[in-house]
Motif scaffolding. Structure first.
Motif, mmCIF file in Angstrom:
data_model
loop_
_atom_site.group_PDB
_atom_site.id
_atom_site.type_symbol
_atom_site.label_atom_id
_atom_site.label_comp_id
_atom_site.label_asym_id
_atom_site.label_seq_id
_atom_site.Cartn_x
_atom_site.Cartn_y
_atom_site.Cartn_z
ATOM 1 N N THR A 1 0.873 -1.236 -0.007
ATOM 2 C CA THR A 1 -0.027 -0.087 -0.061
ATOM 3 C C THR A 1 0.919 1.194 -0.038
ATOM 4 O OG1 THR A 1 -0.123 -0.067 2.589
ATOM 5 C CG2 THR A 1 -1.888 -0.983 1.191
ATOM 6 N N VAL B 1 -9.106 1.407 -5.469
ATOM 7 C CA VAL B 1 -9.702 0.331 -5.693
ATOM 8 C C VAL B 1 -8.661 -0.826 -6.251
ATOM 9 C CG1 VAL B 1 -11.087 -0.753 -7.486
ATOM 10 C CG2 VAL B 1 -11.787 1.397 -6.488
ATOM 11 N N ALA B 2 -7.361 -0.319 -6.693
ATOM 12 C CA ALA B 2 -6.537 -1.318 -7.445
ATOM 13 C C ALA B 2 -5.806 -2.000 -6.150
ATOM 14 C CB ALA B 2 -5.567 -0.836 -8.360
ATOM 15 N N LEU C 1 -6.927 -1.843 -2.937
ATOM 16 C CA LEU C 1 -7.869 -2.919 -2.210
ATOM 17 C C LEU C 1 -7.963 -4.162 -2.983
ATOM 18 C CD1 LEU C 1 -10.632 -0.107 -1.076
ATOM 19 C CD2 LEU C 1 -8.805 -1.156 0.338
ATOM 20 N N GLY C 2 -8.147 -4.195 -4.178
ATOM 21 C CA GLY C 2 -8.186 -5.548 -4.904
ATOM 22 C C GLY C 2 -6.795 -6.254 -4.674
ATOM 23 N N GLY C 3 -5.635 -5.829 -4.427
ATOM 24 C CA GLY C 3 -4.686 -6.360 -4.149
ATOM 25 C C GLY C 3 -4.655 -7.114 -2.602
ATOM 26 N N TRP D 1 -7.416 -7.527 -0.969
ATOM 27 C CA TRP D 1 -8.444 -8.616 -0.706
ATOM 28 C C TRP D 1 -7.844 -9.993 -1.252
ATOM 29 C CZ3 TRP D 1 -10.446 -11.587 -4.737
ATOM 30 C CH2 TRP D 1 -11.719 -12.357 -4.514
ATOM 31 N N ALA D 2 -6.917 -9.826 -2.211
ATOM 32 C CA ALA D 2 -6.380 -11.179 -2.688
ATOM 33 C C ALA D 2 -5.526 -11.613 -1.713
ATOM 34 C CB ALA D 2 -5.658 -10.876 -4.095
ATOM 35 N N ARG E 1 -7.463 -13.316 1.144
ATOM 36 C CA ARG E 1 -8.127 -14.629 0.754
ATOM 37 C C ARG E 1 -6.988 -15.793 0.840
ATOM 38 N NH1 ARG E 1 -13.001 -15.348 -0.252
ATOM 39 N NH2 ARG E 1 -12.809 -16.967 -1.958
#
Length: 277
Positions: free
Chosen positions: A213, A258-259, A261-263, A265-266, A269
């Motif tokens: 980040t 957004v990009a 946060l997508g990373g 989130w991955a 997971r």
């Protein structure tokens, strides 16, 4: 805590999203609702296919820095944390060595970056040493104001963000588990791969989130160490703000958020961090 979170995170984020839909001219900013700013960010991307447009190349450049710095800080940070946790026996020595790791953070980030210039410059210590040893005939040009300089400075600046959470996870590991693995005939590598690394996953994940980040939004390091010649999303946003293009900068910031946060989130997971902690 909820009030602090609301004032210092939610409200500024909401303001950024709101401004991203405003209109702007060379002279003014007008409250409105338009998606033109997001269209301007990706302007020409379809037209340039199959070649990548400037926006996608900029995001790929930023992602490249993020992945390389993440990998380097992970290796260095895990090594330092592992040494502190398992090879330093006394708490006093651990504290002393940990303080030594934090010493660079006692100075300004700008000073820490500028300190590389006398080392990496054309007439810097590295080039002069290599010339004296006869390893090179002419000074190396790619040491400073290059991708290498940017990555080196970022690794220097952000490795501690990886060391601290990994060290915390390693210190929580029950040493009896390691002894049990050795008694069962596991080699040192097997103990590391199948006992220590799985139990250190929460710290690795937290450190990875910190580093990724911060690197994705960094513009100061890229500007100084890249000689204002290397593009990144953070640098684009800074330039747009200097030209008072706040709605366009806000749209870029939202897309970057957004990009990132997508990373994140991955990464989440991969490990159920709430369960692990």
């Amino acid at each position: 805590m909820a009030l602090v979170f609301l004032i210092f995170f939610v409200l500024p984020l909401a303001a950024t999203v709101l401004v991203s839909f405003w209109q702007y001219t060379q002279y003014s900013i007008e409250p409105a609702f338009t998606a033109q700013n997001y269209g301007d960010v990706f302007y020409g991307c379809l037209r340039d296919l199959p070649n990548l447009c400037t926006t996608f190349r900029t995001y790929l450049s930023t992602l490249k820095f993020g992945l390389i710095v993440w990998a380097a800080t992970l290796v260095i940070g895990f090594t330092i944390a592992y040494f502190l946790a398992f090879h330093v026996r006394t708490l006093k020595v651990q504290v002393i060595l940990f303080i030594i790791c934090t010493i660079p953070f006692w100075t300004s980030i700008v000073i820490r970056m500028i300190s590389w210039i006398p080392l990496l410059g054309r007439n810097g210590l590295v080039n002069q040493t290599l010339l004296f040893m006869g390893a090179i005939d002419t000074p190396l040009e790619g040491l400073l104001y290059s991708d290498f300089a940017v990555i080196l400075a970022m690794v220097h600046l952000y490795t501690l963000f990886m060391v601290v959470p990994i060290f915390n996870s390693l210190m929580r590991i029950d040493r009896a588990l390691i002894e049990a693995a050795r008694d069962a005939g596991a080699t040192g590598f097997q103990t590391l791969a199948f006992v220590i690394l799985p139990l250190a996953k929460p710290g690795i994940l937290i450190g990875s989130i910190f580093v990724v980040t911060v690197v994705m939004g960094d513009f100061l390091t890229i500007g100084i160490m890249g000689g204002q010649q290397i593009a990144s999303v953070g640098k684009v946003i800074q330039t747009q703000m200097q030209f008072l293009q706040f709605p366009l900068a806000a749209a870029n910031a939202v897309i970057l958020l957004v990009a990132v946060l997508g990373g994140v989130w991955a990464l989440l997971r991969l490990v159920d961090i709430r369960k692990e902690l």
